[in-house]
Design a protein around this motif. Structure first.
Motif, PDB file in Angstrom:
ATOM      1  N   CYS A 106       0.847  -1.207   0.000  1.00 14.23           N
ATOM      2  CA  CYS A 106       0.000   0.000   0.000  1.00 14.23           C
ATOM      3  C   CYS A 106       0.871   1.240   0.000  1.00 14.23           C
ATOM      4  CB  CYS A 106      -0.890   0.045   1.242  1.00 14.23           C
ATOM      5  SG  CYS A 106      -2.007  -1.359   1.391  1.00 14.23           S
ATOM      6  N   PHE A 107       0.442   2.225  -0.757  1.00 17.92           N
ATOM      7  CA  PHE A 107       1.023   3.555  -0.677  1.00 17.92           C
ATOM      8  C   PHE A 107       0.192   4.348   0.325  1.00 17.92           C
ATOM      9  CE2 PHE A 107       3.100   3.576  -5.025  1.00 17.92           C
ATOM     10  CZ  PHE A 107       4.329   4.053  -4.589  1.00 17.92           C
ATOM     11  N   LYS A 108       0.867   5.092   1.198  1.00 20.67           N
ATOM     12  CA  LYS A 108       0.138   5.928   2.151  1.00 20.67           C
ATOM     13  C   LYS A 108       0.678   7.354   2.097  1.00 20.67           C
ATOM     14  CE  LYS A 108      -0.470   2.074   5.293  1.00 20.67           C
ATOM     15  NZ  LYS A 108      -0.401   1.550   6.648  1.00 20.67           N
ATOM     16  N   CYS A 127      -4.101   0.504  -1.982  1.00 22.23           N
ATOM     17  CA  CYS A 127      -3.404  -0.779  -1.918  1.00 22.23           C
ATOM     18  C   CYS A 127      -3.378  -1.402  -3.306  1.00 22.23           C
ATOM     19  CB  CYS A 127      -4.071  -1.696  -0.904  1.00 22.23           C
ATOM     20  SG  CYS A 127      -3.883  -1.033   0.779  1.00 22.23           S
ATOM     21  N   GLY A 128      -2.446  -2.322  -3.497  1.00 24.85           N
ATOM     22  CA  GLY A 128      -2.282  -2.960  -4.799  1.00 24.85           C
ATOM     23  C   GLY A 128      -1.183  -4.002  -4.725  1.00 24.85           C
ATOM     24  N   THR A 129      -0.454  -4.153  -5.825  1.00 24.50           N
ATOM     25  CA  THR A 129       0.595  -5.184  -5.858  1.00 24.50           C
ATOM     26  C   THR A 129       1.888  -4.645  -6.483  1.00 24.50           C
ATOM     27  OG1 THR A 129      -0.346  -5.918  -7.945  1.00 24.50           O
ATOM     28  CG2 THR A 129      -0.945  -7.197  -6.012  1.00 24.50           C
ATOM     29  N   ILE A 130       2.989  -5.313  -6.114  1.00 24.91           N
ATOM     30  CA  ILE A 130       4.304  -4.974  -6.659  1.00 24.91           C
ATOM     31  C   ILE A 130       4.566  -5.886  -7.864  1.00 24.91           C
ATOM     32  CG2 ILE A 130       6.802  -4.943  -6.173  1.00 24.91           C
ATOM     33  CD1 ILE A 130       5.249  -2.837  -4.562  1.00 24.91           C
ATOM     34  N   THR A 131       4.952  -5.278  -8.980  1.00 24.76           N
ATOM     35  CA  THR A 131       5.228  -6.051 -10.192  1.00 24.76           C
ATOM     36  C   THR A 131       6.575  -6.773 -10.061  1.00 24.76           C
ATOM     37  OG1 THR A 131       6.281  -4.102 -11.142  1.00 24.76           O
ATOM     38  CG2 THR A 131       3.963  -4.459 -11.712  1.00 24.76           C
ATOM     39  N   SER A 132       6.882  -7.624 -11.032  1.00 26.20           N
ATOM     40  CA  SER A 132       8.187  -8.305 -10.964  1.00 26.20           C
ATOM     41  C   SER A 132       9.244  -7.566 -11.774  1.00 26.20           C
ATOM     42  CB  SER A 132       8.049  -9.751 -11.449  1.00 26.20           C
ATOM     43  OG  SER A 132       7.407  -9.760 -12.685  1.00 26.20           O
ATOM     44  N   GLU A 133       8.788  -6.564 -12.564  1.00 29.78           N
ATOM     45  CA  GLU A 133       9.745  -5.716 -13.294  1.00 29.78           C
ATOM     46  C   GLU A 133       9.158  -4.312 -13.431  1.00 29.78           C
ATOM     47  OE1 GLU A 133      10.142  -7.023 -17.325  1.00 29.78           O
ATOM     48  OE2 GLU A 133       7.987  -7.078 -17.621  1.00 29.78           O
ATOM     49  N   PRO A 134      10.025  -3.309 -13.636  1.00 31.00           N
ATOM     50  CA  PRO A 134       9.506  -1.952 -13.805  1.00 31.00           C
ATOM     51  C   PRO A 134       8.755  -1.814 -15.130  1.00 31.00           C
ATOM     52  CG  PRO A 134      11.915  -1.956 -13.566  1.00 31.00           C
ATOM     53  CD  PRO A 134      11.488  -3.371 -13.707  1.00 31.00           C
ATOM     54  N   PHE A 146       4.280  -0.382  -9.121  1.00 31.74           N
ATOM     55  CA  PHE A 146       3.049  -0.485  -8.311  1.00 31.74           C
ATOM     56  C   PHE A 146       1.805  -0.471  -9.192  1.00 31.74           C
ATOM     57  CE2 PHE A 146      -0.520   1.206  -5.878  1.00 31.74           C
ATOM     58  CZ  PHE A 146      -0.489   0.402  -4.744  1.00 31.74           C
ATOM     59  N   VAL A 147       0.978  -1.531  -9.051  1.00 29.26           N
ATOM     60  CA  VAL A 147      -0.307  -1.614  -9.753  1.00 29.26           C
ATOM     61  C   VAL A 147      -1.428  -1.511  -8.717  1.00 29.26           C
ATOM     62  CG1 VAL A 147      -1.824  -3.098 -11.148  1.00 29.26           C
ATOM     63  CG2 VAL A 147       0.644  -3.113 -11.556  1.00 29.26           C
ATOM     64  N   PRO A 148      -2.267  -0.447  -8.793  1.00 34.04           N
ATOM     65  CA  PRO A 148      -3.347  -0.323  -7.810  1.00 34.04           C
ATOM     66  C   PRO A 148      -4.432  -1.382  -8.036  1.00 34.04           C
ATOM     67  CG  PRO A 148      -3.561   1.380  -9.483  1.00 34.04           C
ATOM     68  CD  PRO A 148      -2.271   0.656  -9.775  1.00 34.04           C
ATOM     69  N   GLU A 149      -5.125  -1.732  -6.980  1.00 32.21           N
ATOM     70  CA  GLU A 149      -6.249  -2.673  -7.078  1.00 32.21           C
ATOM     71  C   GLU A 149      -7.246  -2.175  -8.117  1.00 32.21           C
ATOM     72  OE1 GLU A 149      -8.100  -3.163  -3.182  1.00 32.21           O
ATOM     73  OE2 GLU A 149      -6.328  -4.330  -2.597  1.00 32.21           O
ATOM     74  N   GLY A 150      -7.753  -3.103  -8.954  1.00 35.99           N
ATOM     75  CA  GLY A 150      -8.743  -2.718  -9.948  1.00 35.99           C
ATOM     76  C   GLY A 150      -8.114  -2.269 -11.257  1.00 35.99           C
ATOM     77  N   GLU A 151      -6.775  -2.343 -11.355  1.00 33.82           N
ATOM     78  CA  GLU A 151      -6.053  -1.939 -12.575  1.00 33.82           C
ATOM     79  C   GLU A 151      -5.086  -3.041 -12.993  1.00 33.82           C
ATOM     80  OE1 GLU A 151      -5.002   0.041 -15.007  1.00 33.82           O
ATOM     81  OE2 GLU A 151      -6.655   1.483 -14.912  1.00 33.82           O
ATOM     82  N   SER A 159      -1.665   8.376 -17.025  1.00 37.62           N
ATOM     83  CA  SER A 159      -1.576   9.844 -17.029  1.00 37.62           C
ATOM     84  C   SER A 159      -1.770  10.318 -15.585  1.00 37.62           C
ATOM     85  CB  SER A 159      -2.680  10.422 -17.917  1.00 37.62           C
ATOM     86  OG  SER A 159      -3.941  10.135 -17.338  1.00 37.62           O
ATOM     87  N   VAL A 160      -1.529  11.592 -15.356  1.00 38.82           N
ATOM     88  CA  VAL A 160      -1.737  12.148 -14.006  1.00 38.82           C
ATOM     89  C   VAL A 160      -3.202  11.971 -13.582  1.00 38.82           C
ATOM     90  CG1 VAL A 160      -1.763  14.280 -12.648  1.00 38.82           C
ATOM     91  CG2 VAL A 160       0.176  13.785 -14.132  1.00 38.82           C
ATOM     92  N   ASP A 161      -4.137  12.225 -14.506  1.00 34.04           N
ATOM     93  CA  ASP A 161      -5.564  12.078 -14.158  1.00 34.04           C
ATOM     94  C   ASP A 161      -5.901  10.639 -13.794  1.00 34.04           C
ATOM     95  OD1 ASP A 161      -6.386  14.682 -14.345  1.00 34.04           O
ATOM     96  OD2 ASP A 161      -6.739  14.578 -16.500  1.00 34.04           O
ATOM     97  N   GLU A 162      -5.319   9.691 -14.538  1.00 35.90           N
ATOM     98  CA  GLU A 162      -5.595   8.278 -14.229  1.00 35.90           C
ATOM     99  C   GLU A 162      -5.000   7.891 -12.877  1.00 35.90           C
ATOM    100  OE1 GLU A 162      -5.865   6.267 -18.663  1.00 35.90           O
ATOM    101  OE2 GLU A 162      -3.892   6.745 -17.843  1.00 35.90           O
ATOM    102  N   LYS A 163      -3.764   8.310 -12.635  1.00 31.19           N
ATOM    103  CA  LYS A 163      -3.150   8.005 -11.330  1.00 31.19           C
ATOM    104  C   LYS A 163      -3.978   8.625 -10.204  1.00 31.19           C
ATOM    105  CE  LYS A 163       1.020   8.578  -8.510  1.00 31.19           C
ATOM    106  NZ  LYS A 163       2.382   9.104  -8.357  1.00 31.19           N
TER     107      LYS A 163
END
Ligand code: IMP
Length: 186
Positions: A106-108, A127-134, A146-151, A159-163
């Protein structure tokens, strides 16, 4: 009203600016750096940085202190994210996560603001998951892993709006926008 974001990070400024753009305020990047104490909570770091900046500028200030908390690493790098990013970097985190099945993280964000005569500390989390590569070229810091839940995409592929739809910072700044509207009739 003039409100200063205390940061040297242009990405943070752009993300926050999009959230506050509907308000009738002049949102600027502060002409001073963020004063960071080492503490074991994001709230403490954010609040002390806000107080420090306010004492110098004597104008409305807001500070965001954020971190990445990885479940399998018992919350590491957490409040040490800035230092860990500069030392181990993304590759160092991926190395620590090699062969680790539980990828949850999770990012806080803790946001501290002093808008005379009031002050506030607010929090945001994703919250989300850590990928195995950048993956991806956008954003900053740990965004490429970092991939957020639901993505399915990392923050660096958005994009900034999506993030901002998901991010810890956007969530904290949306609460802040509401707080500003309620208390200052903006
Ligand atoms: P800061 O102390 O709030 O600047 O954040 C500490 C560190 O966490 C930064 O150096 C970044 O590496 C990481 N970080 C904070 N927010 C984000 C984000 O939105 N995306 C990716 N990394 C972040």
């Amino acid at each position: 009203m003039r409100l200063y974001l205390v940061t040297s990070n242009e990405h943070k400024y752009q993300e926050a600016k999009k959230i506050l753009e509907d308000l009738d305020i002049l949102f600027l990047k502060a002409p001073i750096g963020k004063f960071e104490i080492q503490a074991d909570s994001l709230r403490t770091v954010a609040w002390s940085a806000a107080l420090h900046a306010y004492k110098i500028l004597r104008e409305a200030v807001v500070v965001d202190d954020s971190g990445l908390f990885i479940e399998a690493l018992k919350g590491f790098p957490g409040v040490y994210s800035n230092y860990v990013f500069r030392t181990l970097g993304i590759e160092g985190i991926l190395k620590l996560m090699r062969n680790v099945e539980d990828r949850r993280a999770c990012f806080k964000t803790a946001l501290a603001a002093i808008v005379p005569p009031l002050d506030v500390v607010l929090e945001g989390e994703v919250c989300g998951t850590i990928t195995s590569e950048p993956l991806g070229k956008g954003g900053f810091g740990f965004d490429p892993i970092f991939v957020p839940e639901g993505e399915r995409r990392t923050f660096a592929q958005m994009s900034v709006d999506e993030k901002n739809k998901y991010s810890h910072r956007a969530r904290a700044f949306r609460l802040f926008a509401r707080w500003l509207k309620e208390n200052f009739k903006l």
